[in-house]
Design a protein around this motif. Structure first.
Motif, mmCIF file in Angstrom:
data_model
loop_
_atom_site.group_PDB
_atom_site.id
_atom_site.type_symbol
_atom_site.label_atom_id
_atom_site.label_comp_id
_atom_site.label_asym_id
_atom_site.label_seq_id
_atom_site.Cartn_x
_atom_site.Cartn_y
_atom_site.Cartn_z
ATOM 1 N N ILE A 143 -3.357 -23.153 13.533
ATOM 2 C CA ILE A 143 -2.096 -22.819 12.869
ATOM 3 C C ILE A 143 -2.396 -22.642 11.386
ATOM 4 O O ILE A 143 -2.680 -23.595 10.668
ATOM 5 C CB ILE A 143 -1.034 -23.905 13.073
ATOM 6 C CG1 ILE A 143 -0.756 -24.111 14.561
ATOM 7 C CG2 ILE A 143 0.246 -23.528 12.324
ATOM 8 C CD1 ILE A 143 -0.213 -22.893 15.258
ATOM 9 N N LEU A 144 -2.330 -21.417 10.937
ATOM 10 C CA LEU A 144 -2.691 -21.074 9.561
ATOM 11 C C LEU A 144 -1.436 -20.967 8.707
ATOM 12 O O LEU A 144 -0.528 -20.193 9.026
ATOM 13 C CB LEU A 144 -3.471 -19.766 9.556
ATOM 14 C CG LEU A 144 -4.021 -19.276 8.224
ATOM 15 C CD1 LEU A 144 -4.935 -20.315 7.599
ATOM 16 C CD2 LEU A 144 -4.774 -17.966 8.437
ATOM 17 N N ILE A 145 -1.400 -21.743 7.629
ATOM 18 C CA ILE A 145 -0.258 -21.758 6.716
ATOM 19 C C ILE A 145 -0.696 -21.151 5.394
ATOM 20 O O ILE A 145 -1.538 -21.713 4.685
ATOM 21 C CB ILE A 145 0.258 -23.190 6.493
ATOM 22 C CG1 ILE A 145 0.650 -23.824 7.834
ATOM 23 C CG2 ILE A 145 1.444 -23.192 5.524
ATOM 24 C CD1 ILE A 145 0.992 -25.305 7.738
ATOM 25 N N ALA A 146 -0.167 -19.995 5.072
ATOM 26 C CA ALA A 146 -0.515 -19.346 3.812
ATOM 27 C C ALA A 146 0.349 -19.911 2.694
ATOM 28 O O ALA A 146 1.573 -19.944 2.807
ATOM 29 C CB ALA A 146 -0.308 -17.839 3.921
ATOM 30 N N VAL A 147 -0.289 -20.360 1.641
ATOM 31 C CA VAL A 147 0.421 -20.867 0.469
ATOM 32 C C VAL A 147 0.270 -19.831 -0.641
ATOM 33 O O VAL A 147 -0.803 -19.677 -1.227
ATOM 34 C CB VAL A 147 -0.136 -22.227 0.017
ATOM 35 C CG1 VAL A 147 0.573 -22.700 -1.255
ATOM 36 C CG2 VAL A 147 0.028 -23.259 1.125
ATOM 37 N N ILE A 148 1.348 -19.096 -0.893
ATOM 38 C CA ILE A 148 1.350 -18.087 -1.947
ATOM 39 C C ILE A 148 1.900 -18.740 -3.201
ATOM 40 O O ILE A 148 3.074 -19.077 -3.278
ATOM 41 C CB ILE A 148 2.188 -16.864 -1.534
ATOM 42 C CG1 ILE A 148 1.587 -16.229 -0.280
ATOM 43 C CG2 ILE A 148 2.268 -15.857 -2.659
ATOM 44 C CD1 ILE A 148 2.412 -15.083 0.272
ATOM 45 N N ASP A 149 1.028 -18.905 -4.185
ATOM 46 C CA ASP A 149 1.411 -19.740 -5.312
ATOM 47 C C ASP A 149 0.455 -19.477 -6.479
ATOM 48 O O ASP A 149 -0.036 -18.353 -6.630
ATOM 49 C CB ASP A 149 1.373 -21.215 -4.882
ATOM 50 C CG ASP A 149 2.413 -22.059 -5.584
ATOM 51 O OD1 ASP A 149 3.370 -22.493 -4.921
ATOM 52 O OD2 ASP A 149 2.275 -22.300 -6.797
ATOM 53 N N THR A 150 0.173 -20.514 -7.240
ATOM 54 C CA THR A 150 -0.748 -20.404 -8.371
ATOM 55 C C THR A 150 -2.199 -20.539 -7.938
ATOM 56 O O THR A 150 -3.089 -20.654 -8.780
ATOM 57 C CB THR A 150 -0.444 -21.485 -9.422
ATOM 58 O OG1 THR A 150 -0.556 -22.782 -8.808
ATOM 59 C CG2 THR A 150 0.957 -21.311 -9.994
#
Length: 326
Positions: A143-150
């Motif tokens: 289960i891949l969770i993409a964190v779009i952030d800094t």
């Protein structure tokens, strides 16, 4: 600062002190070189006290004090010999008007706890009864969770084991982002050369700041700490004795950077980041950011991700009011 500290070490002033090391603060910065043993401070009355107690060495806070404040330049560390009478030395210093402060060098220590040392302070996990959920499922590695952030500090000791690595680009197969993995070849043909651990989509010349903000590249290292904090809340390693536990410690996070080190992100960068996450197989995309207005571009991109079964998670904002936040 390069690493955000998920594993927060609590420091406390303890009763233990190193009795032979004493700090003194002069009412003016020493005027002579510290190598001058006959007059190490340039203040005759202070130097006489030092000569009487024969310190092993006298040091400043840093070898190079240039650029530090005048107040910091007034401090000197005095290392007394084992046979020295520390209390007599301190008493003499306190009676000298040229010395504004004197104290024994205090020792700080880490408060350690069993397993994830700060779990007891993670009140949110307890409110949502995370332990009951963990008894059923802690998350799966696929289960891949993409964190779009800094960005994400993919070397963080409480996080690196749960950071996604692109298997096609991990040339030495060690599950880490290493210089050996960079060969300037798009191994998987996805249009992103050497995207070993994710991608940096930030190209924001209109938001000048320090660090990496001008060009897109293959290094999504966090230079702000917000993305690392978010990633830790999601998937910090559990049961490793340090830091915190993520809510889904069995899942992996994909490091995607679309915000500058100052925390500013442009619409096109975030849109491209969402598309990249979808194409790389992210099942969940976390977006802990937003604004007060709707952007048609992002609306279309988010719809694209939604239609492909991606769960989109957005923050509610930090304003504390009922104003709509997108």
């Amino acid at each position: 600062m390069k690493r955000f500290v998920l594993c927060i070490f609590l420091l406390s002033l303890c009763s233990v002190a190193f009795p032979k090391v004493v700090w003194i603060k002069l009412n003016q910065a020493p005027v002579l070189a510290k190598s001058n043993k006959n007059s190490p401070t340039g203040v005759q009355t202070v130097d006489r006290i030092l000569q009487k107690h024969m310190p092993e060495k006298i040091e400043s806070l840093l070898p190079d004090m240039a650029g530090l404040s005048e107040s910091l330049q007034k401090w000197r560390k005095v290392v007394l010999p084992d046979h020295a009478d520390v209390e007599t030395f301190i008493a003499a210093c306190r009676q000298n008007s040229a010395i504004t402060d004197v104290h024994i060098n205090q020792v700080f220590r880490i408060h350690q706890r069993v397993d994830d040392e700060l779990y007891s302070r993670q009140w949110a996990l307890q409110i949502i009864q995370a332990e009951s959920a963990w008894a059923i499922e802690r998350g799966k590695n696929d289960i891949l969770i993409a964190v779009i952030d800094t960005g994400v500090d993919y070397e963080h000791p409480d996080l690196w084991q749960n950071v996604w690595i692109n298997p096609a680009e991990d040339l030495n197969n060690n599950g880490r982002f290493d210089p050996e993995d960079i060969n300037h070849i798009d191994e998987d043909g996805n249009g992103f050369i050497d995207d070993i651990v994710g991608w940096d989509f930030t190209d924001a010349p209109d938001h000048p700041t320090g660090g990496d903000y001008l060009d897109r590249d293959n290094d999504p290292m966090d230079e702000h700490n917000h993305g690392t904090a978010v990633s830790g809340i999601i998937s910090a390693t559990s049961d490793n004795g340090i830091g915190i536990s993520g809510l889904a410690p069995g899942c992996r996070v994909m490091a995607i950077k679309s915000f500058t080190p100052a925390g500013y992100g442009e619409e096109d960068d975030s849109a491209a980041a969402i598309l990249y996450a979808v194409q790389q197989g992210a099942r969940v995309i976390n977006m802990s950011w937003g604004e007060k207005y709707i952007t048609p571009l992002l609306e279309d991109v988010i719809q694209y991700a939604f239609e492909r079964g991606v769960v989109m998670v957005a923050s509610s904002g930090n304003s504390g009011n009922d104003q709509i936040h997108y």
